[in-house]
Design a protein around this motif. Structure first.
Motif, mmCIF file in Angstrom:
data_model
loop_
_atom_site.group_PDB
_atom_site.id
_atom_site.type_symbol
_atom_site.label_atom_id
_atom_site.label_comp_id
_atom_site.label_asym_id
_atom_site.label_seq_id
_atom_site.Cartn_x
_atom_site.Cartn_y
_atom_site.Cartn_z
ATOM 1 N N ALA A 155 -15.389 26.993 -29.274
ATOM 2 C CA ALA A 155 -13.943 26.883 -30.679
ATOM 3 C C ALA A 155 -14.401 25.724 -31.352
ATOM 4 O O ALA A 155 -13.867 25.351 -32.213
ATOM 5 N N PHE A 156 -15.148 24.235 -30.218
ATOM 6 C CA PHE A 156 -14.780 23.235 -31.821
ATOM 7 C C PHE A 156 -15.950 23.971 -32.552
ATOM 8 O O PHE A 156 -15.653 23.312 -33.501
ATOM 9 N N LEU A 157 -17.187 24.349 -32.948
ATOM 10 C CA LEU A 157 -17.724 25.399 -33.546
ATOM 11 C C LEU A 157 -17.427 26.157 -34.788
ATOM 12 O O LEU A 157 -17.574 25.815 -36.165
ATOM 13 N N LEU A 158 -16.524 26.625 -33.629
ATOM 14 C CA LEU A 158 -15.416 27.191 -35.451
ATOM 15 C C LEU A 158 -14.216 27.190 -36.818
ATOM 16 O O LEU A 158 -14.561 27.343 -37.097
ATOM 17 N N VAL A 159 -13.553 26.192 -35.184
ATOM 18 C CA VAL A 159 -13.400 25.023 -36.298
ATOM 19 C C VAL A 159 -13.477 24.093 -36.952
ATOM 20 O O VAL A 159 -13.485 24.031 -38.047
ATOM 21 N N SER A 160 -14.570 23.339 -36.978
ATOM 22 C CA SER A 160 -15.287 23.164 -37.848
ATOM 23 C C SER A 160 -15.868 23.755 -38.837
ATOM 24 O O SER A 160 -15.645 22.976 -39.804
ATOM 25 N N TRP A 161 -16.372 24.656 -38.887
ATOM 26 C CA TRP A 161 -16.825 25.574 -39.299
ATOM 27 C C TRP A 161 -15.740 26.961 -40.509
ATOM 28 O O TRP A 161 -16.253 26.623 -41.999
ATOM 29 N N GLY A 164 -9.651 25.296 -41.989
ATOM 30 C CA GLY A 164 -9.230 24.602 -43.770
ATOM 31 C C GLY A 164 -8.970 22.955 -42.683
ATOM 32 O O GLY A 164 -8.519 22.463 -41.751
ATOM 33 N N PRO A 165 -9.256 22.132 -43.523
ATOM 34 C CA PRO A 165 -8.393 20.163 -43.519
ATOM 35 C C PRO A 165 -7.614 20.423 -41.785
ATOM 36 O O PRO A 165 -7.787 19.516 -41.450
ATOM 37 N N GLN A 166 -6.693 20.865 -42.545
ATOM 38 C CA GLN A 166 -5.229 20.773 -41.516
ATOM 39 C C GLN A 166 -5.160 21.664 -40.214
ATOM 40 O O GLN A 166 -4.644 20.217 -39.334
ATOM 41 N N VAL A 167 -6.473 22.285 -40.342
ATOM 42 C CA VAL A 167 -6.218 23.286 -38.754
ATOM 43 C C VAL A 167 -7.271 22.327 -38.155
ATOM 44 O O VAL A 167 -7.093 22.284 -36.900
ATOM 45 N N GLN A 168 -8.092 21.946 -38.379
ATOM 46 C CA GLN A 168 -9.368 20.743 -38.037
ATOM 47 C C GLN A 168 -8.741 19.835 -37.808
ATOM 48 O O GLN A 168 -8.650 19.167 -36.716
ATOM 49 N N ALA A 169 -7.251 19.177 -38.844
ATOM 50 C CA ALA A 169 -6.896 18.013 -38.068
ATOM 51 C C ALA A 169 -6.198 18.381 -36.760
ATOM 52 O O ALA A 169 -6.070 17.201 -36.142
#
Length: 240
Positions: A155-161, A164-169
């Motif tokens: 989950a962390f890997l998919l979000v970080s790669w 977009g910036p808003q979803v990551q935040a």
């Protein structure tokens, strides 16, 4: 290839060390509410507590290594319990710190995460969490533990790669709020079990035998760390 690497590596480093814009207040409040929604209701907590167990056992393992003990393995179970086995002297400061790290780890990780988010280091937080989960995966010794850590790390890997910036935040803030709130509940659960005569071999009881300090005082320490981390970390998140 050399020119591609020369371009990609600085970009990668800039992403890791750079700052990202803070999300809007409504995102911070929404992620706060989402964290409460998976911590407070008991049926949901029975599932989400698995993530707290990863942090709990990871805390035992990390401190065992940092204090010079030999980490033999970590097991995570479907009932949200876990076991970390380390080798070394069965007494002394290293053993005490290792035993004390479990119940304090989720809250302290949440506090550290809140500090990174307050500084705008969203990408650094996501990558650091991915790296810690990858390192922990090496020490997992049962199938259920491998599954839960792989899912969390994925989950962390998919979000970080990919996100977009808003979803990551939003993802990062939700995770940190979850650790801060999720770190508060286990000490209360342990206190309730001990009041019914259960959990005789809990971390607090092991610490009591190691230090000759009453288990209740160690339980008080767990409460103090979790509540202070929630207050301090929550303030950073809301003011960031």
């Amino acid at each position: 290839m050399d020119s591609l690497a020369a371009t990609a590596l600085p970009d990668l480093w800039d992403r890791l060390t750079g700052t990202q814009p803070d999300p809007r207040l409504w995102v911070v409040l929404a992620t706060l509410g989402a964290a409460l929604a998976v911590v407070v209701p008991h049926p949901v907590w029975r599932i989400s507590r698995n993530a707290v167990t990863i942090a709990h056992e990871g805390g035992h393992g990390l401190i065992a290594l940092l204090t010079g003990r030999q980490l033999a393995g970590i097991r995570l179970h479907s009932d949200t319990s876990g076991l970390t086995v380390s080798r070394g002297k069965p007494y002394g400061l290293g053993m005490i710190l290792t035993a004390a790290a479990g119940y304090t780890a989720p809250s302290l990780l949440g506090l550290g995460g809140a500090a990174l988010l307050a500084a705008g280091r969203i990408t650094l937080l996501l990558w650091a969490a991915t790296a810690l989960l990858a390192a922990m995966l090496v020490m997992i010794r049962n199938a259920y533990g491998v599954l839960t850590v792989v899912l969390a790390g994925g989950a962390f890997l998919l979000v970080s790669w990919l996100a977009g910036p808003q979803v990551q935040a939003a993802f990062a803030y939700a995770v940190v709020w979850f650790l801060l709130f999720g770190g508060v509940r286990p000490p209360f659960e342990l206190q309730a079990k001990r009041s019914r005569g259960g959990a005789g071999d809990s971390d607090a009881d092991q610490l009591s035998r190691l230090t000759h300090v009453p288990a209740g005082l160690w339980l008080f320490l767990f409460h103090a760390v979790s509540l202070c981390s929630l207050i301090g970390g929550g303030r950073w998140l809301l003011e960031g």
